[in-house]
Design an enzyme around this catalytic site. Sequence first.
Site, mmCIF file in Angstrom:
data_model
loop_
_atom_site.group_PDB
_atom_site.id
_atom_site.type_symbol
_atom_site.label_atom_id
_atom_site.label_comp_id
_atom_site.label_asym_id
_atom_site.label_seq_id
_atom_site.Cartn_x
_atom_site.Cartn_y
_atom_site.Cartn_z
ATOM 1 N N ASP A 268 -37.233 19.325 19.331
ATOM 2 C CA ASP A 268 -35.806 19.248 19.610
ATOM 3 C C ASP A 268 -35.534 19.310 21.108
ATOM 4 O O ASP A 268 -36.204 20.042 21.850
ATOM 5 C CB ASP A 268 -35.109 20.412 18.899
ATOM 6 C CG ASP A 268 -33.600 20.302 18.908
ATOM 7 O OD1 ASP A 268 -33.086 19.294 18.407
ATOM 8 O OD2 ASP A 268 -32.950 21.230 19.406
ATOM 9 N N GLU B 103 -37.500 14.540 20.805
ATOM 10 C CA GLU B 103 -36.154 13.980 20.670
ATOM 11 C C GLU B 103 -35.679 13.555 22.051
ATOM 12 O O GLU B 103 -35.364 14.388 22.897
ATOM 13 C CB GLU B 103 -35.197 15.013 20.078
ATOM 14 C CG GLU B 103 -33.768 14.496 19.970
ATOM 15 C CD GLU B 103 -32.756 15.603 19.761
ATOM 16 O OE1 GLU B 103 -31.641 15.289 19.279
ATOM 17 O OE2 GLU B 103 -33.041 16.767 20.092
ATOM 18 N N ASP C 287 -28.098 13.657 12.817
ATOM 19 C CA ASP C 287 -27.249 13.666 14.008
ATOM 20 C C ASP C 287 -26.305 12.473 14.082
ATOM 21 O O ASP C 287 -25.667 12.260 15.123
ATOM 22 C CB ASP C 287 -28.118 13.683 15.268
ATOM 23 C CG ASP C 287 -28.684 15.061 15.578
ATOM 24 O OD1 ASP C 287 -27.986 16.048 15.319
ATOM 25 O OD2 ASP C 287 -29.826 15.143 16.078
#
Length: 618
Positions: A211, A240, A313
């Site tokens: 992340d 990410e 997301d």
Amino acid sequence: MGGVYGSVYDRRYGGDLQGVIGRLPYLNSLGVTALYFNPVFSARSLHKYDGSSYHHIDPNFGPDPSGDRQLIAQEDPTNPSTWRTTAADSLFFALVEKAHARDLRVIIDGVFNHTGRDFFAFADLVEDQAESRYADWYAVSSFDDPAMSDTSEFDYTGWWGVASLPEFANNEAGTNLQSGPKQYILDATERWMDPNGNGDPSDGVDGWRLDVAEEVPVGFWQEWNAHVRDLSPAAYTVPEVWEDASGYLEKGGFEKGGFSATMNYHGFACPVKGFLVDRAIELSRFAELLREPRAAYPPRVRRGLQNLIGSHDTPRLATMVVNRADTGYAQPERFDYDNGAIVDVRQNPDYKVRAPTASERRLQRLAVLFQMTYVGAPMVYHGDEAGMWGAYDPDDRKPMVWPDKTCDVEDNHPYGHDRPADPVAFNDDLFATYRDLIALRRDHEALRRGPTPAGRDRTASGGPGPHRGGPASRYVGGRGKKKAPRFRYVRSCLSAPGHGSQDGVEDPLHVGTHRGGERHRRVPYLETGPVLLGHRQERLLRQVHPSRAHLVLAGTADVLDGKSLVPQRKPDGVRPADADEGEGPAGAGRAFDADGPGRHVVVQDVGRNREGHFLPGI
């Protein structure tokens, strides 16, 4: 805040790891080869990106939450020798074992930039302030002054200013995390990759998604990835990164940091949104947006790029199609792909929440067809294959629909707007399309790896080959077998928007010439990868567009019109501009097995119900 949004974040629907185990046969039937879980570690929230520890599975995902919490309370969280194995931990290890037995790899989410306020170190810091043993773990700007009894001067950095997500501190040079959190993360990583500590990683997870990786110093990733490779050389690690990840590569994110690839928002998801979904750009621009990022990566990275369209997301793919637009972007470089002001119903009550129509489903199928024939590792957000729709969080996290479960009709709008009453049920036809396209990719190495070595050799030597318009008698798997599928390099699946339509949905597959006698048009060529053309593919393409499904293939360039093959000439000089070279991934790029990461289709967030968006076994 309207309707469901006032309470949904406090709800839990009861999904657990046992439910994931119970649905592994479903995942096998879909054909996926890897499962990516959003965070499964202990955390307060439904999304679990606010962890309270990294060395335990959330007790609520296991069979004995209260017993697990009692065990955890007996530990020193910074001393791995005191760590206990909870019932939830044991069930997760059992899930990994059962997934591996079905040839499914397991990828988990690592959130190493920030924690929740319940995290053991931060909770101690709040209590003891500057005297805490964890005083240097977090980016604290000021401690509380005991002399000021009526106020609190305690202040710290939260991720993007969010106070519930305190950030770890970097070292003084800013090149790494502080030694305390760094060592804890390394220890927790080993726990999940080699659970019994015997040096054999086969009982651990197979990879990590990291992340907000750019917000952690590259020096940390160097150490962490080196540690991961020591534990399992074949592990797949993917950060990410939302923007152009080639710049991250230049900073050392891949070559020095050791990542296998990246989440391909910039080089895949956003261009697909702009062209296939919104029809907002010309084909030539679409080709540029694909080609330029792809060319920035070496072949081993290219094949591991995590090609997603929807995720936790973003809105779901089906809902992107329902809300497609080609003008007025607030974020034109992303085609408002994840712009909350547009795609979040809480900020934009006019964003459509209805189910897609039949013609909109055809466009979804088209996007998936492209996804499954493009270089990289396709990632499917759980439930997309079942027909689920939904706007930005929390609407993309609805409970999973299952073939054996009945759901209520969806007829409520959170702000009372008019909307149709949409039946909610498992979509068998759409599932079959996903399953068959995944099978097509898995069955044919050309779709996973690019041109065969023989094809490259013939092309490189200038002789007849699949990139040079060689004779149709040249087959993959031998010559002279006239019924064998022909090998061609896919150069153009798509023509410019606006040419051909059905049911009000413009048909990007329309290429101009078929038995109907329409005028031939030359179109810019895309480089998507080779394909094996046969009866099975013809059936798949008819599912995508029953009346007019076309593929333009280099060589003798066949056009499939749903009934017959019509020869066409290819434009002069067409050949793959950046065909993969070499024998495949090495080191960090060799994810999962000898076929490389391009072999795998990843389903994200399968089975867990951290926000009530997936109901395994229920």
